[in-house]
Motif scaffolding. Sequence first.
Motif, PDB file in Angstrom:
ATOM      1  N   ALA A 168       0.840  -1.197   0.000  1.00  0.00           N
ATOM      2  CA  ALA A 168       0.000   0.000   0.000  1.00  0.00           C
ATOM      3  C   ALA A 168       0.872   1.243   0.000  1.00  0.00           C
ATOM      4  N   GLY A 169       0.264   2.380  -0.302  1.00  0.00           N
ATOM      5  CA  GLY A 169       0.980   3.655  -0.306  1.00  0.00           C
ATOM      6  C   GLY A 169       1.159   4.171   1.109  1.00  0.00           C
ATOM      7  N   ASN A 170       2.069   3.552   1.843  1.00  0.00           N
ATOM      8  CA  ASN A 170       2.237   3.898   3.258  1.00  0.00           C
ATOM      9  C   ASN A 170       2.811   5.291   3.467  1.00  0.00           C
ATOM     10  N   ARG A 202       8.222   2.381   8.656  1.00  0.00           N
ATOM     11  CA  ARG A 202       9.209   3.418   8.311  1.00  0.00           C
ATOM     12  C   ARG A 202       8.629   4.393   7.287  1.00  0.00           C
ATOM     13  N   ALA A 203       7.845   3.874   6.349  1.00  0.00           N
ATOM     14  CA  ALA A 203       7.262   4.746   5.326  1.00  0.00           C
ATOM     15  C   ALA A 203       6.228   5.687   5.939  1.00  0.00           C
ATOM     16  N   ARG A 299      -7.377   4.607   5.098  1.00  0.00           N
ATOM     17  CA  ARG A 299      -7.808   3.284   4.641  1.00  0.00           C
ATOM     18  C   ARG A 299      -6.773   2.691   3.699  1.00  0.00           C
ATOM     19  N   GLN A 300      -6.332   1.465   4.011  1.00  0.00           N
ATOM     20  CA  GLN A 300      -5.601   0.678   3.028  1.00  0.00           C
ATOM     21  C   GLN A 300      -6.493  -0.509   2.690  1.00  0.00           C
ATOM     22  N   PRO A 301      -6.735  -0.771   1.420  1.00  0.00           N
ATOM     23  CA  PRO A 301      -7.729  -1.776   1.025  1.00  0.00           C
ATOM     24  C   PRO A 301      -7.183  -3.196   1.152  1.00  0.00           C
ATOM     25  N   LEU A 302      -7.170  -3.725   2.356  1.00  0.00           N
ATOM     26  CA  LEU A 302      -6.514  -5.002   2.619  1.00  0.00           C
ATOM     27  C   LEU A 302      -7.126  -6.161   1.828  1.00  0.00           C
ATOM     28  N   GLU A 328       1.022  -1.730  -6.002  1.00  0.00           N
ATOM     29  CA  GLU A 328       0.876  -0.873  -4.825  1.00  0.00           C
ATOM     30  C   GLU A 328      -0.474  -0.182  -4.883  1.00  0.00           C
ATOM     31  N   PHE A 329      -1.261  -0.336  -3.817  1.00  0.00           N
ATOM     32  CA  PHE A 329      -2.606   0.216  -3.750  1.00  0.00           C
ATOM     33  C   PHE A 329      -2.589   1.559  -3.023  1.00  0.00           C
TER      34      PHE A 329
END
Length: 344
Positions: A168-170, A202-203, A299-302, A328-329
């Motif tokens: 994901a786009g952390n 870290r991100a 929200r990260q779309p798990l 990468e979402f």
Amino acid sequence: MTVFDESAASEPEPLTLAQLAELAGVSTATVSKVVNGRSAVAPETRAMVEALIRKHGFRRQRRRSSPAAVLELVFHELAGDYPTEIARGVGQVAREHHLAVAISELQGHHTPGGDWLEDVLSRRPTGVIAVFSSLTDAQREWLSTRKIPLVLLDPTGDPGHLVPSVGAGNWNGGLTATRHLLELGHRRIAIITGPSHALSSRARLDGYRAALDTLGVPVDPDLICPGDYRIEDGLTHTYRLLQLPDPPTAVFASNDGQAIGVYHAAYRLGLRIPQDFSVIGFDDMPPVRWAVPPLTTIRQPLSEMAAAAARMLVTLAAGEPLPTNRQEFATTLVIRDSTAPPKR
């Protein structure tokens, strides 16, 4: 007259890989390396295994002609709602392809042990999805030589370009969360991080720093709290943060579990969210919309990420190339009722 040869009847059968490993006190993977002439074995160990083979013999087990119709889903830990969302996404794709899903746990470890690898090799699944984990080079090589494809989902470290992965786009999530609090007027913003070895943690911290830097807000080391993605992180760090001479007016929790810990600490200290203290989380797990107040979060779309990892695995198992080795979402801000402008 039939002559019975007692010595021939009692002659033992050659030993299997697992039996040799048990006698030698080593893993089956080590015995397999010796049998197949691989070099990555200590000379003393190799000599011992070869002596056992000369004494007892070696019987190869018949290999299955095709892999089992199973997707192997391995978690570092089965806790909270995170595994449920992942399993839901993988299960959806598995059903579409008439595959079962086997779930295993590493009991908190982020790198599988030798026993796990041996079990997977014996089951010979269609493929393996490792969640929030990382395999060693040797483990990846063993899966590759057995034609068992591997996909990393939310990997703890940099997967590089050789191993397919989904994330994901952390960084952007950390930036967006902190920027939201800055736009509300907060300047004393704390962050509770995930574990330092985790790429996602870290991100998110780097995104937090970037947002502060953009507005010229100095980063205060006292407001950076190391955590481990656990509820307890939010509880213990909030107590400390609110005892500072200049306490924060908002906190960015690096996952929703930590945010719930912040809620509990604020309640015990008699603080109201968001009137006295703003909180933002990360993940958007289903229960947080029912928190009091409902949690603002990233929200990260798990489930969608897990489904993408499963589709990559099915493609690899069919011998087809992937369009890309990395998906990468995007993460998105979900504003609810736990954030507000700071008190004047």
